[in-house]
Scaffold this active site. Sequence first.
Site, PDB file in Angstrom:
ATOM      1  N   ARG A   1      21.557  50.303-106.322  1.00  0.00           N
ATOM      2  CA  ARG A   1      22.196  51.503-105.769  1.00  0.00           C
ATOM      3  C   ARG A   1      23.622  51.610-106.299  1.00  0.00           C
ATOM      4  O   ARG A   1      24.085  52.694-106.657  1.00  0.00           O
ATOM      5  CB  ARG A   1      22.217  51.439-104.222  1.00  0.00           C
ATOM      6  CG  ARG A   1      20.870  51.572-103.543  1.00  0.00           C
ATOM      7  CD  ARG A   1      20.276  52.953-103.669  1.00  0.00           C
ATOM      8  NE  ARG A   1      21.122  54.004-103.140  1.00  0.00           N
ATOM      9  CZ  ARG A   1      21.198  54.356-101.856  1.00  0.00           C
ATOM     10  NH1 ARG A   1      20.421  53.777-100.959  1.00  0.00           N
ATOM     11  NH2 ARG A   1      21.992  55.338-101.459  1.00  0.00           N
TER      12      ARG A   1
ATOM     13  N   ARG B   1      25.386  62.728 -95.999  1.00  0.00           N
ATOM     14  CA  ARG B   1      24.118  62.250 -95.403  1.00  0.00           C
ATOM     15  C   ARG B   1      23.910  63.068 -94.142  1.00  0.00           C
ATOM     16  O   ARG B   1      24.740  63.020 -93.223  1.00  0.00           O
ATOM     17  CB  ARG B   1      24.170  60.759 -95.077  1.00  0.00           C
ATOM     18  CG  ARG B   1      22.993  60.308 -94.227  1.00  0.00           C
ATOM     19  CD  ARG B   1      22.824  58.818 -94.138  1.00  0.00           C
ATOM     20  NE  ARG B   1      22.289  58.274 -95.372  1.00  0.00           N
ATOM     21  CZ  ARG B   1      21.736  57.068 -95.486  1.00  0.00           C
ATOM     22  NH1 ARG B   1      21.629  56.281 -94.436  1.00  0.00           N
ATOM     23  NH2 ARG B   1      21.287  56.636 -96.651  1.00  0.00           N
TER      24      ARG B   1
ATOM     25  N   GLN C   1      18.435  57.082-103.866  1.00  0.00           N
ATOM     26  CA  GLN C   1      17.589  55.898-103.693  1.00  0.00           C
ATOM     27  C   GLN C   1      16.503  55.846-104.774  1.00  0.00           C
ATOM     28  O   GLN C   1      16.296  54.818-105.411  1.00  0.00           O
ATOM     29  CB  GLN C   1      16.948  55.928-102.296  1.00  0.00           C
ATOM     30  CG  GLN C   1      16.045  54.744-102.037  1.00  0.00           C
ATOM     31  CD  GLN C   1      16.804  53.435-101.937  1.00  0.00           C
ATOM     32  OE1 GLN C   1      17.729  53.313-101.162  1.00  0.00           O
ATOM     33  NE2 GLN C   1      16.419  52.440-102.731  1.00  0.00           N
TER      34      GLN C   1
ATOM     35  N   ASP D   1       8.474  51.850 -96.795  1.00  0.00           N
ATOM     36  CA  ASP D   1       9.667  52.375 -96.115  1.00  0.00           C
ATOM     37  C   ASP D   1       9.383  52.265 -94.612  1.00  0.00           C
ATOM     38  O   ASP D   1       8.226  52.094 -94.192  1.00  0.00           O
ATOM     39  CB  ASP D   1       9.889  53.855 -96.527  1.00  0.00           C
ATOM     40  CG  ASP D   1      11.131  54.484 -95.904  1.00  0.00           C
ATOM     41  OD1 ASP D   1      11.985  53.741 -95.372  1.00  0.00           O
ATOM     42  OD2 ASP D   1      11.249  55.731 -95.954  1.00  0.00           O
TER      43      ASP D   1
ATOM     44  N   CYS E   1      12.998  50.567 -99.711  1.00  0.00           N
ATOM     45  CA  CYS E   1      14.355  51.124 -99.806  1.00  0.00           C
ATOM     46  C   CYS E   1      15.318  50.489 -98.803  1.00  0.00           C
ATOM     47  O   CYS E   1      16.524  50.582 -98.989  1.00  0.00           O
ATOM     48  CB  CYS E   1      14.321  52.639 -99.642  1.00  0.00           C
ATOM     49  SG  CYS E   1      13.509  53.174 -98.133  1.00  0.00           S
TER      50      CYS E   1
ATOM     51  N   HIS F   1      15.844  61.863-100.661  1.00  0.00           N
ATOM     52  CA  HIS F   1      16.823  60.780-100.827  1.00  0.00           C
ATOM     53  C   HIS F   1      16.897  60.434-102.328  1.00  0.00           C
ATOM     54  O   HIS F   1      16.457  59.370-102.761  1.00  0.00           O
ATOM     55  CB  HIS F   1      16.390  59.567 -99.998  1.00  0.00           C
ATOM     56  CG  HIS F   1      17.455  58.539 -99.802  1.00  0.00           C
ATOM     57  ND1 HIS F   1      18.752  58.686-100.251  1.00  0.00           N
ATOM     58  CD2 HIS F   1      17.407  57.310 -99.203  1.00  0.00           C
ATOM     59  CE1 HIS F   1      19.447  57.609 -99.917  1.00  0.00           C
ATOM     60  NE2 HIS F   1      18.665  56.760 -99.303  1.00  0.00           N
TER      61      HIS F   1
HETATM   62  N1   CP Z   1      18.310  52.725 -98.373  1.00  0.00           N
HETATM   63  C1   CP Z   1      19.388  53.281 -97.786  1.00  0.00           C
HETATM   64  O1   CP Z   1      19.755  54.423 -98.036  1.00  0.00           O
HETATM   65  O2   CP Z   1      20.029  52.450 -96.921  1.00  0.00           O
HETATM   66  P1   CP Z   1      21.137  52.874 -95.865  1.00  0.00           P
HETATM   67  O3   CP Z   1      20.464  53.734 -94.839  1.00  0.00           O
HETATM   68  O4   CP Z   1      21.620  51.567 -95.302  1.00  0.00           O
HETATM   69  O5   CP Z   1      22.224  53.621 -96.578  1.00  0.00           O
HETATM   70  N1  NVA Z   2      12.925  57.250 -94.488  1.00  0.00           N
HETATM   71  C1  NVA Z   2      14.092  56.462 -94.097  1.00  0.00           C
HETATM   72  C2  NVA Z   2      14.879  56.086 -95.310  1.00  0.00           C
HETATM   73  C3  NVA Z   2      16.063  55.190 -95.007  1.00  0.00           C
HETATM   74  C4  NVA Z   2      16.845  54.853 -96.233  1.00  0.00           C
HETATM   75  C5  NVA Z   2      14.935  57.257 -93.125  1.00  0.00           C
HETATM   76  O1  NVA Z   2      15.166  58.444 -93.364  1.00  0.00           O
HETATM   77  O2  NVA Z   2      15.345  56.693 -92.113  1.00  0.00           O
END
Ligand code: CP
Ligand code: NVA
Length: 306
Positions: A291, A103, A133, A222, A263, A130
Amino acid sequence: MLRHFINLRDWSKEDLLELLERAVRLKAAYKRGEIYQPLKGKTLAMIFEKASTRTRVSFEVGMYQLGGQALNINSQTSQLGRGETYADTAKVLSHYVNAIMLRTFKQSNLVEMAAAASVPVINGLSDLLHPCQVLADLLTIQEYKGNLAKLKIVWLGDSNNMSNTWLEAAMIFGFELVLAIPESFKVSADLWQRVMAGHYANITINHSAEEAVRGADVLYADTWISMGQEELEAAAKKAILRPFQINSSLLERADVKAIVLHCLPAHREEEITSVVIDGPQSRVFDQAENRLHLQKALLEKLISVN
Ligand code: CP
Ligand code: NVA
């Protein structure tokens, strides 16, 4: 063959459908209490340069359920934070673990890691995409609404890593996708160029949320401020996004059987109201559950063939 999962477009529709089908089976087996451990002795390295609840826990638990284990690494306590390159990190980790989940901020970090790794690299979220997701979301949508190709999915809010991944998914699966975003917001130029070049008539942008949701099967929200963007003009951005909030009156304009997804993490009363997220049309927490099942299918596919 070494495969990575750093975007959706490198995968064929057939491969992605196979993953969804496999996730359905693994979920059913898990619910029946079956033990299935094809990844005994295997390890996933998870590197987090941004916060996470769902991604971290679902990958870690998923590996554990499949008989393997996961390591949680972050940039502050590893040498990545002191400038060791993604490529060198990938080369070293490839000798210890069977897959790497990253990540990170720039998508190019994932590309660099994938190019150097001799084990699969998985995108656990970048500023651009992502994919884990959106695949879990497609699993949820299939469960509640059936055939993806016949659906109208409306994304509401920011133009970000999630809406970008929805664009990739719509180009692959062919469902109707409307991005309901403010007029001043730009879609990733590279992605939009691909939409234009491919003449995807199923993908449109609409600057009116009320118009966009008409006849929609799925409304998707989101956060308005993504991780890493906190220092930008958050208050001004939120004011522009206010008409794109999923609330009861907007939901009433969608199909009566529409479902609502997010999400997570949610900022209640900003992009979505509590009444909607906790209401009868919300599938948000089933979506979070998926997930786990989707990623188990992905881990099984990526690790057991390598
Ligand atoms: N939706 C998602 O990826 O959640 P987290 O940021 O908690 O991993
Ligand atoms: N768009 C959001 C998604 C979180 C799962 C972010 O990047 O923070």
